[in-house]
Design a protein around this motif. Sequence first.
Motif, PDB file in Angstrom:
ATOM      1  N   ALA A   9     -23.280 -23.656  15.224  1.00 21.75           N
ATOM      2  CA  ALA A   9     -24.535 -24.287  14.801  1.00 21.75           C
ATOM      3  C   ALA A   9     -25.739 -23.560  15.388  1.00 21.75           C
ATOM      4  CB  ALA A   9     -24.545 -25.757  15.214  1.00 21.75           C
ATOM      5  N   LEU A  10     -25.630 -23.096  16.629  1.00 19.52           N
ATOM      6  CA  LEU A  10     -26.745 -22.383  17.245  1.00 19.52           C
ATOM      7  C   LEU A  10     -27.017 -21.072  16.511  1.00 19.52           C
ATOM      8  CD1 LEU A  10     -28.840 -22.264  19.511  1.00 19.52           C
ATOM      9  CD2 LEU A  10     -27.116 -21.137  20.940  1.00 19.52           C
ATOM     10  N   LEU A  11     -25.968 -20.332  16.165  1.00 15.39           N
ATOM     11  CA  LEU A  11     -26.151 -19.095  15.401  1.00 15.39           C
ATOM     12  C   LEU A  11     -26.787 -19.384  14.050  1.00 15.39           C
ATOM     13  CD1 LEU A  11     -24.164 -18.009  17.626  1.00 15.39           C
ATOM     14  CD2 LEU A  11     -23.179 -16.551  15.856  1.00 15.39           C
ATOM     15  N   LEU A  12     -26.365 -20.478  13.404  1.00 14.97           N
ATOM     16  CA  LEU A  12     -26.938 -20.842  12.114  1.00 14.97           C
ATOM     17  C   LEU A  12     -28.425 -21.164  12.247  1.00 14.97           C
ATOM     18  CD1 LEU A  12     -24.099 -23.144  10.752  1.00 14.97           C
ATOM     19  CD2 LEU A  12     -24.777 -20.953   9.778  1.00 14.97           C
ATOM     20  N   ARG A  13     -28.798 -21.831  13.304  1.00 17.38           N
ATOM     21  CA  ARG A  13     -30.205 -22.209  13.498  1.00 17.38           C
ATOM     22  C   ARG A  13     -31.080 -20.973  13.735  1.00 17.38           C
ATOM     23  NH1 ARG A  13     -30.613 -26.676  17.933  1.00 17.38           N
ATOM     24  NH2 ARG A  13     -32.774 -26.711  17.153  1.00 17.38           N
ATOM     25  N   LEU A  66     -23.554 -27.566  11.072  1.00 14.55           N
ATOM     26  CA  LEU A  66     -24.810 -28.278  11.318  1.00 14.55           C
ATOM     27  C   LEU A  66     -24.658 -29.789  11.164  1.00 14.55           C
ATOM     28  CD1 LEU A  66     -27.430 -25.967   9.545  1.00 14.55           C
ATOM     29  CD2 LEU A  66     -27.001 -26.187  12.002  1.00 14.55           C
ATOM     30  N   GLU A  67     -23.516 -30.224  10.638  1.00 12.24           N
ATOM     31  CA  GLU A  67     -23.283 -31.652  10.464  1.00 12.24           C
ATOM     32  C   GLU A  67     -22.878 -32.286  11.792  1.00 12.24           C
ATOM     33  OE1 GLU A  67     -20.285 -31.823   7.469  1.00 12.24           O
ATOM     34  OE2 GLU A  67     -21.569 -30.922   5.919  1.00 12.24           O
ATOM     35  N   PRO A  68     -23.051 -33.602  11.940  1.00  8.68           N
ATOM     36  CA  PRO A  68     -22.644 -34.268  13.191  1.00  8.68           C
ATOM     37  C   PRO A  68     -21.197 -33.955  13.544  1.00  8.68           C
ATOM     38  CG  PRO A  68     -23.896 -35.768  11.798  1.00  8.68           C
ATOM     39  CD  PRO A  68     -23.648 -34.537  10.969  1.00  8.68           C
ATOM     40  N   GLY A  69     -20.969 -33.589  14.807  1.00  5.03           N
ATOM     41  CA  GLY A  69     -19.625 -33.238  15.248  1.00  5.03           C
ATOM     42  C   GLY A  69     -19.228 -31.816  14.949  1.00  5.03           C
ATOM     43  N   GLY A  70     -20.139 -31.016  14.385  1.00  5.51           N
ATOM     44  CA  GLY A  70     -19.821 -29.631  14.060  1.00  5.51           C
ATOM     45  C   GLY A  70     -19.765 -28.751  15.284  1.00  5.51           C
ATOM     46  N   ASP A  71     -19.232 -27.530  15.111  1.00  3.64           N
ATOM     47  CA  ASP A  71     -19.102 -26.585  16.223  1.00  3.64           C
ATOM     48  C   ASP A  71     -20.486 -26.245  16.784  1.00  3.64           C
ATOM     49  OD1 ASP A  71     -19.134 -23.692  17.291  1.00  3.64           O
ATOM     50  OD2 ASP A  71     -16.996 -24.118  17.193  1.00  3.64           O
ATOM     51  N   HIS A 130     -31.173 -25.376   3.148  1.00  2.00           N
ATOM     52  CA  HIS A 130     -30.614 -26.095   4.285  1.00  2.00           C
ATOM     53  C   HIS A 130     -31.750 -26.681   5.113  1.00  2.00           C
ATOM     54  CE1 HIS A 130     -26.614 -24.492   3.386  1.00  2.00           C
ATOM     55  NE2 HIS A 130     -27.217 -23.351   3.154  1.00  2.00           N
ATOM     56  N   PRO A 131     -31.441 -27.641   6.007  1.00  2.00           N
ATOM     57  CA  PRO A 131     -32.509 -28.324   6.754  1.00  2.00           C
ATOM     58  C   PRO A 131     -33.396 -27.364   7.543  1.00  2.00           C
ATOM     59  CG  PRO A 131     -30.400 -29.441   7.040  1.00  2.00           C
ATOM     60  CD  PRO A 131     -30.113 -28.154   6.347  1.00  2.00           C
ATOM     61  N   ALA A 132     -34.649 -27.229   7.125  1.00  2.00           N
ATOM     62  CA  ALA A 132     -35.554 -26.303   7.807  1.00  2.00           C
ATOM     63  C   ALA A 132     -35.847 -26.758   9.221  1.00  2.00           C
ATOM     64  CB  ALA A 132     -36.858 -26.177   7.000  1.00  2.00           C
ATOM     65  N   GLY A 133     -35.738 -28.056   9.478  1.00  2.00           N
ATOM     66  CA  GLY A 133     -36.002 -28.565  10.817  1.00  2.00           C
ATOM     67  C   GLY A 133     -35.010 -28.088  11.855  1.00  2.00           C
ATOM     68  N   GLU A 134     -33.872 -27.575  11.396  1.00  2.00           N
ATOM     69  CA  GLU A 134     -32.855 -27.069  12.320  1.00  2.00           C
ATOM     70  C   GLU A 134     -33.175 -25.657  12.803  1.00  2.00           C
ATOM     71  OE1 GLU A 134     -30.325 -28.617  13.484  1.00  2.00           O
ATOM     72  OE2 GLU A 134     -29.949 -30.321  12.149  1.00  2.00           O
ATOM     73  N   ALA A 135     -34.137 -24.982  12.176  1.00  2.00           N
ATOM     74  CA  ALA A 135     -34.382 -23.567  12.457  1.00  2.00           C
ATOM     75  C   ALA A 135     -34.976 -23.357  13.844  1.00  2.00           C
ATOM     76  CB  ALA A 135     -35.313 -22.976  11.404  1.00  2.00           C
ATOM     77  N   ILE A 136     -34.533 -22.279  14.495  1.00  2.00           N
ATOM     78  CA  ILE A 136     -35.164 -21.780  15.723  1.00  2.00           C
ATOM     79  C   ILE A 136     -36.030 -20.609  15.284  1.00  2.00           C
ATOM     80  CG2 ILE A 136     -34.804 -20.697  17.968  1.00  2.00           C
ATOM     81  CD1 ILE A 136     -32.138 -22.188  18.133  1.00  2.00           C
ATOM     82  N   PRO A 137     -37.352 -20.722  15.342  1.00  2.00           N
ATOM     83  CA  PRO A 137     -38.224 -19.695  14.760  1.00  2.00           C
ATOM     84  C   PRO A 137     -37.959 -18.314  15.324  1.00  2.00           C
ATOM     85  CG  PRO A 137     -39.476 -21.649  15.337  1.00  2.00           C
ATOM     86  CD  PRO A 137     -38.103 -21.833  15.917  1.00  2.00           C
ATOM     87  N   ALA A 138     -38.053 -17.307  14.450  1.00  2.00           N
ATOM     88  CA  ALA A 138     -37.916 -15.909  14.864  1.00  2.00           C
ATOM     89  C   ALA A 138     -39.182 -15.487  15.593  1.00  2.00           C
ATOM     90  CB  ALA A 138     -37.696 -15.028  13.642  1.00  2.00           C
ATOM     91  N   THR A 139     -39.022 -14.549  16.516  1.00  2.77           N
ATOM     92  CA  THR A 139     -40.179 -14.035  17.252  1.00  2.77           C
ATOM     93  C   THR A 139     -40.271 -12.536  17.075  1.00  2.77           C
ATOM     94  OG1 THR A 139     -38.818 -14.012  19.251  1.00  2.77           O
ATOM     95  CG2 THR A 139     -40.200 -15.928  18.898  1.00  2.77           C
ATOM     96  N   GLY A 140     -40.842 -11.833  18.045  1.00  4.59           N
ATOM     97  CA  GLY A 140     -41.112 -10.407  17.927  1.00  4.59           C
ATOM     98  C   GLY A 140     -39.879  -9.546  17.903  1.00  4.59           C
ATOM     99  N   PRO A 141     -40.058  -8.222  17.737  1.00  3.96           N
ATOM    100  CA  PRO A 141     -38.934  -7.303  17.546  1.00  3.96           C
ATOM    101  C   PRO A 141     -38.212  -6.920  18.827  1.00  3.96           C
ATOM    102  CG  PRO A 141     -40.990  -6.091  17.474  1.00  3.96           C
ATOM    103  CD  PRO A 141     -41.363  -7.537  17.582  1.00  3.96           C
ATOM    104  N   SER A 142     -38.807  -7.141  20.010  1.00  2.28           N
ATOM    105  CA  SER A 142     -38.154  -6.689  21.241  1.00  2.28           C
ATOM    106  C   SER A 142     -37.136  -7.702  21.717  1.00  2.28           C
ATOM    107  CB  SER A 142     -39.195  -6.454  22.351  1.00  2.28           C
ATOM    108  OG  SER A 142     -39.726  -7.691  22.784  1.00  2.28           O
TER     109      SER A 142
END
Length: 263
Positions: A108-112, A99-104, A125-137
């Motif tokens: 990083a996408l999987l981490l988000r 998640l740091e500058p220049g990171g993989d 860890h930085p909450a602003g980096e999160a991609i919110p979870a959605t529904g179960p399907s």
Amino acid sequence: MTLLMPTCAEVVGLLTEYEEGALGPLGWLGLKLHLSLCPPCRAFLDSFERTPDLLRKLWPEPPAPAAERALGGALAALRQGRIPRGPVHHPEDEAWSALEPGGDPFKALLLRVHLGHCDSCRSQHPAGEAIPATGPSGGDALGLLRPHLPPEDHWRWTRRGLGGAHVAQLLRDPATGATLNLARMPGGMSMPLHGHGGSELSLVLSGTLQDGPAHLGPGDWLACGAGQQHGPTAGPGAECWALLRIEGGIRFAGWRRILGAVG
């Protein structure tokens, strides 16, 4: 259970308190009486007492802080009669540097995505980096992820040799040769036994996945090292969708090895 002596099934439930010295005088006496008359329970207690030493020999290094936190949270929830919710398999400590500058970027996408599912990791860890979870399907699971992926008409789907699963290569990193992939497995289907030329990171988006001893649900993270073979199975019922970072392609075992590396 008699007035004093517990049954064999009840003895199993009392052993932890016995080892911690937390049994009351009647419970301690009843357990001792049962053990004096029951060789199978004495053998079980012996194996129970030897287990910590065996585990220390197998894992001489102390557990990573993330593992300690996950275990502590799960045990606390169980003691309080709650079922732990959210991911139970978390990224390794060293993975967060992506998640740091220049990171993989793929890692990083999987981490988000993991952060979008995991309250405990967002607190550290930085909450602003999160991609919110959605529904179960599966469709819902991709909803908020799509803006971070190339257009769907650029996805390259592979079905060859996958036994009913579909894997789409979304992106390739020319610097490392790693690929970002989306996997879709029908419920109850098992991926053929395979390994990779490098490491594989898996992040479950929806459904469930059994990979060896690990039971994975939405947001769970699993790392497999180079050369490690596995054949994950989707849980019964709903499809399982997962985001994968793969190095070295998929290399099948058995007769499928004639297909060569896939992806």
